[in-house]
Design an enzyme around this catalytic site. Structure first.
Site, PDB file in Angstrom:
ATOM      1  N   HIS A 307      41.235-107.911  -2.473  1.00 54.85           N
ATOM      2  CA  HIS A 307      41.838-107.852  -1.296  1.00 54.85           C
ATOM      3  C   HIS A 307      41.853-109.143  -0.680  1.00 54.85           C
ATOM      4  O   HIS A 307      40.781-109.871  -0.653  1.00 54.85           O
ATOM      5  CB  HIS A 307      41.247-106.654  -0.388  1.00 54.85           C
ATOM      6  CG  HIS A 307      41.807-106.176   0.697  1.00 54.85           C
ATOM      7  ND1 HIS A 307      41.919-106.878   1.832  1.00 54.85           N
ATOM      8  CD2 HIS A 307      42.804-105.159   1.017  1.00 54.85           C
ATOM      9  CE1 HIS A 307      42.673-106.242   2.994  1.00 54.85           C
ATOM     10  NE2 HIS A 307      42.959-105.271   2.342  1.00 54.85           N
ATOM     11  N   ASP A 364      44.068 -98.679  -2.490  1.00 57.42           N
ATOM     12  CA  ASP A 364      45.501 -98.263  -3.291  1.00 57.42           C
ATOM     13  C   ASP A 364      44.767 -97.680  -4.606  1.00 57.42           C
ATOM     14  O   ASP A 364      45.593 -97.266  -5.353  1.00 57.42           O
ATOM     15  CB  ASP A 364      46.350 -99.334  -3.579  1.00 57.42           C
ATOM     16  CG  ASP A 364      47.329 -99.373  -2.201  1.00 57.42           C
ATOM     17  OD1 ASP A 364      47.424 -98.459  -1.470  1.00 57.42           O
ATOM     18  OD2 ASP A 364      47.736-100.486  -1.988  1.00 57.42           O
TER      19      ASP A 364
HETATM   20  N1  ACO Z   1      43.135-109.185 -10.979  1.00 57.73           N
HETATM   21  C1  ACO Z   1      42.854-110.077 -11.568  1.00 57.73           C
HETATM   22  N2  ACO Z   1      42.597-111.286 -10.927  1.00 57.73           N
HETATM   23  C2  ACO Z   1      42.652-111.111  -9.718  1.00 57.73           C
HETATM   24  C3  ACO Z   1      43.224-110.055  -8.905  1.00 57.73           C
HETATM   25  C4  ACO Z   1      43.526-108.949  -9.736  1.00 57.73           C
HETATM   26  N3  ACO Z   1      43.803-107.761  -9.164  1.00 57.73           N
HETATM   27  N4  ACO Z   1      43.184-110.319  -7.596  1.00 57.73           N
HETATM   28  C5  ACO Z   1      42.768-111.504  -7.469  1.00 57.73           C
HETATM   29  N5  ACO Z   1      42.637-112.139  -8.818  1.00 57.73           N
HETATM   30  C6  ACO Z   1      41.940-113.476  -8.788  1.00 57.73           C
HETATM   31  C7  ACO Z   1      43.153-114.737  -8.808  1.00 57.73           C
HETATM   32  O1  ACO Z   1      43.697-114.730  -9.915  1.00 57.73           O
HETATM   33  C8  ACO Z   1      42.239-115.700  -8.208  1.00 57.73           C
HETATM   34  O2  ACO Z   1      41.641-116.277  -9.355  1.00 57.73           O
HETATM   35  P1  ACO Z   1      41.368-118.057  -9.517  1.00 57.73           P
HETATM   36  O3  ACO Z   1      40.347-118.336  -8.060  1.00 57.73           O
HETATM   37  O4  ACO Z   1      40.741-118.209 -10.608  1.00 57.73           O
HETATM   38  O5  ACO Z   1      42.646-118.537  -9.354  1.00 57.73           O
HETATM   39  C9  ACO Z   1      41.298-114.940  -7.433  1.00 57.73           C
HETATM   40  O6  ACO Z   1      40.860-113.850  -8.139  1.00 57.73           O
HETATM   41  C10 ACO Z   1      41.593-115.088  -5.879  1.00 57.73           C
HETATM   42  O7  ACO Z   1      42.977-114.223  -5.750  1.00 57.73           O
HETATM   43  P2  ACO Z   1      43.973-114.756  -4.786  1.00 57.73           P
HETATM   44  O8  ACO Z   1      45.308-114.198  -5.524  1.00 57.73           O
HETATM   45  O9  ACO Z   1      43.911-115.954  -4.269  1.00 57.73           O
HETATM   46  O10 ACO Z   1      43.596-113.614  -3.460  1.00 57.73           O
HETATM   47  P3  ACO Z   1      44.726-113.277  -2.546  1.00 57.73           P
HETATM   48  O11 ACO Z   1      43.680-113.110  -1.368  1.00 57.73           O
HETATM   49  O12 ACO Z   1      45.630-114.195  -2.256  1.00 57.73           O
HETATM   50  O13 ACO Z   1      45.310-111.986  -2.965  1.00 57.73           O
HETATM   51  C11 ACO Z   1      45.565-109.794  -3.355  1.00 57.73           C
HETATM   52  C12 ACO Z   1      44.943-110.685  -2.515  1.00 57.73           C
HETATM   53  C13 ACO Z   1      46.978-109.842  -3.321  1.00 57.73           C
HETATM   54  C14 ACO Z   1      45.175-108.264  -2.868  1.00 57.73           C
HETATM   55  C15 ACO Z   1      45.103-109.942  -4.962  1.00 57.73           C
HETATM   56  O14 ACO Z   1      43.772-109.415  -5.073  1.00 57.73           O
HETATM   57  C16 ACO Z   1      45.925-108.848  -5.949  1.00 57.73           C
HETATM   58  O15 ACO Z   1      47.046-109.231  -6.227  1.00 57.73           O
HETATM   59  N6  ACO Z   1      45.632-107.692  -6.153  1.00 57.73           N
HETATM   60  C17 ACO Z   1      46.388-106.536  -6.951  1.00 57.73           C
HETATM   61  C18 ACO Z   1      47.300-105.950  -6.142  1.00 57.73           C
HETATM   62  C19 ACO Z   1      46.856-105.077  -5.146  1.00 57.73           C
HETATM   63  O16 ACO Z   1      46.249-104.144  -5.616  1.00 57.73           O
HETATM   64  N7  ACO Z   1      47.383-104.923  -3.964  1.00 57.73           N
HETATM   65  C20 ACO Z   1      46.969-104.221  -2.928  1.00 57.73           C
HETATM   66  C21 ACO Z   1      46.124-104.831  -1.843  1.00 57.73           C
HETATM   67  S1  ACO Z   1      45.662-103.705  -0.558  1.00 57.73           S
HETATM   68  C22 ACO Z   1      46.858-103.442   0.287  1.00 57.73           C
HETATM   69  O17 ACO Z   1      47.809-104.545   0.516  1.00 57.73           O
HETATM   70  C23 ACO Z   1      47.004-102.139   1.198  1.00 57.73           C
END
Ligand code: ACO
Length: 430
Positions: A307, A364
């Site tokens: 998140h 979610d």
């Molecule tokens: N699985 C694996 N790795 C992940 C995940 C994941 N679900 N989420 C983040 N990471 C990793 C990224 O690859 C990144 O790694 P790095 O630092 O080595 O490059 C690090 O964690 C940070 O991730 P970001 O994408 O920079 O984090 P951001 O805050 O931009 O994204 C998000 C947040 C979009 C929710 C992300 O965690 C994600 O894609 N999750 C999966 C989709 C999801 O469940 N979305 C629902 C969110 S809740 C909502 O909207 C109601």
């Protein structure tokens, strides 16, 4: 000016005010930055940018705190109805009994959509995704209620439009589901409250009257309440950005629905179930998928994990997990997908990749298990989220258009393309 922040560029010092929020959140007000320094800020994903001040919802991602108008979400989820929460978010205070009755009654009055709009559903293929239909239908409401298009609506107009939308969105969502399964529409009933009315529109048919189960109503109500607002997320920011041009509420919220649809946002609830099914089909090897999510050469992510704001736990996920256990027990369902979800959570939470990046199950991760148990099809999951988020979107749109100094949202960019060059006639191009 109390506290200020200093920025030094080419040995010249500029001072900018520091704004402190109600919970001691601090921001540097850089609204004059470009005028004074010729610079803008660059903040991909707006991760460090406050686009507004807001008195609606407070989130502390480090401590796992979520409050609606000051009330902890745990207390709200335990003690209120969805309609009550909608009132709280939109008007700022919990309603008195009289206020709630009046608000609730107007939902009943506004539940129908214009009969002509029913024809729209025939234009969509039965396989059309209900989020696309919902967004188009919500925008179409503006064609049927042109009196709601006043770019500077009065307080009375805002009250009316808010109730119209909250009530009609439920009818539209249920109709789009009925269309997808080829069954006749079931009209809203004046004797039923918000959540049971919706369940009845979804699941009753000429062949079978839906028996309302209070535990199912309660589980769905909790889910809607937990989704009701979450400050400046992607869809709410979209509603605000579109609304800042003084587009009407229907148009602004239609855009918010599209933003919610994406799998990185609300669409994650559908994506979680699809991922769990894929793991199941593939023999239930959870570790393989955890490894895939960690592999930077693979675009796969664990859906329902991570998140932007929560870096400890998502308080909504805790409540939802409890509800999921309760509802599956009550319905006597043993869902193997839940077993996979639990295993996935266990393995991921012990893994240094997820620990270091502070990736936890989000709202979610478990919501889909409940929707599935209730009988709601996977394609409708994000629609359920949209119904839940409606009060938040409306509250933010209202707060924004009531701001006296409302400015149209118009971010800047740093251009990285070609310098000026001369046009080349087609014959000379290579
Ligand atoms: N699985 C694996 N790795 C992940 C995940 C994941 N679900 N989420 C983040 N990471 C990793 C990224 O690859 C990144 O790694 P790095 O630092 O080595 O490059 C690090 O964690 C940070 O991730 P970001 O994408 O920079 O984090 P951001 O805050 O931009 O994204 C998000 C947040 C979009 C929710 C992300 O965690 C994600 O894609 N999750 C999966 C989709 C999801 O469940 N979305 C629902 C969110 S809740 C909502 O909207 C109601």
């Amino acid at each position: 000016m109390d506290k200020t922040a200093k920025i030094i560029i080419d040995n010249k010092t500029y001072e900018f005010p520091i704004v402190v929020g109600a919970e001691n959140e601090k921001a540097i007000d850089i609204s004059k930055l470009r005028d004074e320094t010729g610079h803008i800020t660059l903040d991909a994903g707006l991760a460090n940018t406050g686009t507004c001040t807001s008195a609606i919802t407070y989130v502390d991602g480090e401590k796992g705190i979520l409050r609606y108008r000051g009330y902890p979400v745990e207390q709200i989820a335990e003690n209120t109805t969805f309609v009550e929460v909608a009132y709280l978010l939109i008007y700022g205070e919990l309603p008195t009994r009289a206020q709630l009755d009046k608000f609730s009654n107007s939902f009943t009055e506004q539940a129908m959509i214009h009969e002509d709009m029913k024809n729209f559903f025939d234009g969509y293929p039965s396989t059309g995704h209900p989020m696309g239909i919902l967004s188009a239908m919500v925008c179409s409401l503006s064609a049927y209620y042109p009196e709601m298009q006043n770019p500077e609506p009065s307080k009375e107009e805002i009250d009316k439009i808010a109730v119209e939308l909250l009530s009609k969105v439920r009818t539209i969502s249920a109709f789009s589901y009925k269309k997808s399964i080829g069954q006749p529409f079931v009209y809203p009933r004046p004797d039923l409250k918000y959540v049971p009315n919706f369940l009845n529109m979804l699941f009753s048919s000429p062949a079978r009257e839906y028996k309302i189960d209070e535990d199912i109503v309660s589980a769905l109500r909790t889910l809607l309440i937990l989704h009701a607002d979450h400050e400046q997320n992607c869809s709410t920011s979209t509603v605000r950005l579109v609304g800042s041009s003084r587009a009407n509420l229907f148009a602004s919220i239609s855009a918010g629905i599209c933003a919610l649809w994406g799998p990185l946002h609300g669409g994650a609830n559908q994506a979680v179930i699809e991922m769990l099914k894929e793991i199941q089909r593939d023999g239930g090897n959870v570790k393989k998928y955890v490894d895939m999510a960690k592999d930077k050469s693979n675009a796969f992510r664990l859906m329902g994990f991570g998140h932007r704001i929560y870096k400890n736990f998502d308080p909504r996920a805790k409540i939802i997990k409890k509800q999921a256990d309760k509802i599956l027990n009550k319905l006597g369902i043993h869902d193997p997908l839940l077993d996979i979800a639990v295993k996935l959570e266990e393995i991921a939470l012990k893994d240094s990749y997820f620990i270091e990046r502070k990736l936890y199950p989000n709202v979610d991760f478990y919501s889909g298990i409940i929707y599935k148990a209730i009988g709601i099809p996977v394609e409708m999951f994000t629609v359920m989220f949209a119904i839940g988020r409606m009060p938040g979107w409306i509250a933010h749109w209202k707060e924004m258009i009531e701001t006296p100094s409302l400015k149209i949202g118009r971010p800047r960019q740093v251009y990285t393309g070609q310098h000026q060059r001369n046009f080349i006639p087609i014959e000379q191009r290579r």
